[in-house]
Design a protein around this motif. Structure first.
Motif, PDB file in Angstrom:
ATOM      1  N   GLU A   1      -0.006 -13.166  59.500  1.00 32.57           N
ATOM      2  CA  GLU A   1      -0.148 -12.878  58.072  1.00 32.57           C
ATOM      3  C   GLU A   1       0.330 -11.464  57.752  1.00 32.57           C
ATOM      4  O   GLU A   1       0.975 -11.242  56.725  1.00 32.57           O
ATOM      5  N   HIS A   2       0.026 -10.516  58.621  1.00 31.96           N
ATOM      6  CA  HIS A   2       0.453  -9.131  58.400  1.00 31.96           C
ATOM      7  C   HIS A   2       1.980  -9.017  58.421  1.00 31.96           C
ATOM      8  O   HIS A   2       2.569  -8.367  57.555  1.00 31.96           O
ATOM      9  N   ARG A   3       2.614  -9.670  59.395  1.00 34.51           N
ATOM     10  CA  ARG A   3       4.078  -9.619  59.499  1.00 34.51           C
ATOM     11  C   ARG A   3       4.763 -10.335  58.334  1.00 34.51           C
ATOM     12  O   ARG A   3       5.905 -10.031  58.005  1.00 34.51           O
ATOM     13  N   ASN A   4       4.080 -11.273  57.728  1.00 35.57           N
ATOM     14  CA  ASN A   4       4.658 -12.072  56.644  1.00 35.57           C
ATOM     15  C   ASN A   4       3.940 -11.823  55.319  1.00 35.57           C
ATOM     16  O   ASN A   4       3.848 -12.725  54.489  1.00 35.57           O
ATOM     17  N   ARG A   5       3.465 -10.605  55.123  1.00 34.74           N
ATOM     18  CA  ARG A   5       2.635 -10.332  53.945  1.00 34.74           C
ATOM     19  C   ARG A   5       3.379 -10.523  52.621  1.00 34.74           C
ATOM     20  O   ARG A   5       2.764 -10.869  51.630  1.00 34.74           O
ATOM     21  N   ARG A   6       4.687 -10.340  52.601  1.00 36.40           N
ATOM     22  CA  ARG A   6       5.427 -10.561  51.349  1.00 36.40           C
ATOM     23  C   ARG A   6       5.402 -12.032  50.948  1.00 36.40           C
ATOM     24  O   ARG A   6       5.478 -12.358  49.773  1.00 36.40           O
ATOM     25  N   ALA A   7       5.329 -12.897  51.934  1.00 41.33           N
ATOM     26  CA  ALA A   7       5.274 -14.338  51.668  1.00 41.33           C
ATOM     27  C   ALA A   7       3.829 -14.837  51.664  1.00 41.33           C
ATOM     28  O   ALA A   7       3.582 -16.037  51.688  1.00 41.33           O
TER      29      ALA A   7
ATOM     30  N   ARG B   1      -0.488 -18.746  52.364  1.00 40.22           N
ATOM     31  CA  ARG B   1      -1.859 -19.188  52.078  1.00 40.22           C
ATOM     32  C   ARG B   1      -1.876 -20.564  51.407  1.00 40.22           C
ATOM     33  O   ARG B   1      -2.708 -21.405  51.729  1.00 40.22           O
ATOM     34  N   PHE B   2      -0.928 -20.804  50.497  1.00 37.77           N
ATOM     35  CA  PHE B   2      -0.836 -22.104  49.832  1.00 37.77           C
ATOM     36  C   PHE B   2      -0.534 -23.206  50.850  1.00 37.77           C
ATOM     37  O   PHE B   2      -1.181 -24.248  50.872  1.00 37.77           O
ATOM     38  N   ALA B   3       0.464 -22.957  51.727  1.00 40.06           N
ATOM     39  CA  ALA B   3       0.846 -23.961  52.732  1.00 40.06           C
ATOM     40  C   ALA B   3      -0.305 -24.225  53.694  1.00 40.06           C
ATOM     41  O   ALA B   3      -0.585 -25.387  54.034  1.00 40.06           O
ATOM     42  N   LEU B   4      -0.979 -23.168  54.131  1.00 36.97           N
ATOM     43  CA  LEU B   4      -2.125 -23.359  55.028  1.00 36.97           C
ATOM     44  C   LEU B   4      -3.226 -24.149  54.329  1.00 36.97           C
ATOM     45  O   LEU B   4      -3.857 -25.015  54.939  1.00 36.97           O
ATOM     46  N   GLY B   5      -3.454 -23.857  53.063  1.00 36.47           N
ATOM     47  CA  GLY B   5      -4.460 -24.601  52.310  1.00 36.47           C
ATOM     48  C   GLY B   5      -4.135 -26.086  52.260  1.00 36.47           C
ATOM     49  O   GLY B   5      -5.022 -26.934  52.393  1.00 36.47           O
TER      50      GLY B   5
ATOM     51  N   ASP C   1      -7.840 -18.439  51.874  1.00 37.98           N
ATOM     52  CA  ASP C   1      -7.655 -17.170  51.165  1.00 37.98           C
ATOM     53  C   ASP C   1      -7.285 -15.993  52.078  1.00 37.98           C
ATOM     54  O   ASP C   1      -7.136 -14.870  51.602  1.00 37.98           O
ATOM     55  N   GLY C   2      -7.139 -16.234  53.380  1.00 35.44           N
ATOM     56  CA  GLY C   2      -6.746 -15.166  54.293  1.00 35.44           C
ATOM     57  C   GLY C   2      -7.879 -14.255  54.709  1.00 35.44           C
ATOM     58  O   GLY C   2      -7.661 -13.253  55.406  1.00 35.44           O
ATOM     59  N   SER C   3      -9.096 -14.565  54.332  1.00 34.79           N
ATOM     60  CA  SER C   3     -10.247 -13.740  54.730  1.00 34.79           C
ATOM     61  C   SER C   3     -10.579 -13.999  56.202  1.00 34.79           C
ATOM     62  O   SER C   3     -10.123 -14.981  56.806  1.00 34.79           O
ATOM     63  N   ASP C   4     -11.396 -13.112  56.772  1.00 28.35           N
ATOM     64  CA  ASP C   4     -11.819 -13.295  58.166  1.00 28.35           C
ATOM     65  C   ASP C   4     -12.552 -14.621  58.347  1.00 28.35           C
ATOM     66  O   ASP C   4     -12.345 -15.322  59.336  1.00 28.35           O
ATOM     67  N   LEU C   5     -13.386 -14.968  57.389  1.00 24.26           N
ATOM     68  CA  LEU C   5     -14.130 -16.235  57.456  1.00 24.26           C
ATOM     69  C   LEU C   5     -13.170 -17.432  57.419  1.00 24.26           C
ATOM     70  O   LEU C   5     -13.330 -18.389  58.182  1.00 24.26           O
ATOM     71  N   ALA C   6     -12.160 -17.361  56.550  1.00 24.12           N
ATOM     72  CA  ALA C   6     -11.183 -18.448  56.444  1.00 24.12           C
ATOM     73  C   ALA C   6     -10.373 -18.569  57.735  1.00 24.12           C
ATOM     74  O   ALA C   6     -10.096 -19.675  58.197  1.00 24.12           O
TER      75      ALA C   6
END
Length: 152
Positions: A107-113, A118-122, A130-135
């Motif tokens: 996620e860090h390396r691809n933060r612009r996308a 997040r949408f695709a993972l959802g 949502d990219g949170s630690d819990l998620a």
């Protein structure tokens, strides 16, 4: 799956068939594996989400029920092609904490996308990611991460 979708999804494998898989660089790999029942050889192109030395990490995006994942659990992977590198492979399933770290790095390396990721993972997960630690922890429990490296 309709014919057009089949052609689109098989296109990356065709690149590897024709010797042009290197065009996808180290961002994707082609995994050759044997069917757990049929013994037939299959190839699957997967996105690389992390690299640690000579180990490439991929996600079983359809979960533990993904055919390629079930196949390599039953029989060792045959071969991996990454860029211009080809090697007989072995695999391991990452532990939860290691998987979370790999996803955070991706996620860090691809933060612009990020919104697209997040949408695709959802969509893959079936719940709002949502990219949170819990998620990330919940995702790591649902979608196995697999390390592929040259066979020792």
């Amino acid at each position: 799956m309709n014919r057009v979708a089949r052609v689109v999804f098989r296109a990356p494998v065709r690149l590897y068939d024709k010797g042009f898989g290197w065009l996808l660089g180290r961002r994707f790999l082609c995994l050759t594996h044997l069917g757990r029942r049929s013994g037939r050889m299959y190839r699957t192109v997967l996105e690389v989400v992390g690299v640690d030395g000579d180990e490439y990490v991929v996600v079983a995006g359809l979960g533990a029920g993904a055919d390629w994942f079930r196949n390599i659990q039953a029989r060792p992977p045959v071969e991996v092609v990454v860029g211009r590198c080809r090697f007989p492979a072995e695999h391991r399933v990452l532990g939860e904490d290691e998987a979370i770290a790999v996803i955070a790095g991706y996620e860090h390396r691809n933060r612009r996308a990020g919104p697209v990721v997040r949408f695709a993972l959802g969509k893959l997960l079936g719940w709002r990611y949502d990219g949170s630690d819990l998620a990330r922890r919940r995702m790591a429990r649902q979608l196995p991460l697999v390390g592929l490296r040259p066979r020792s």
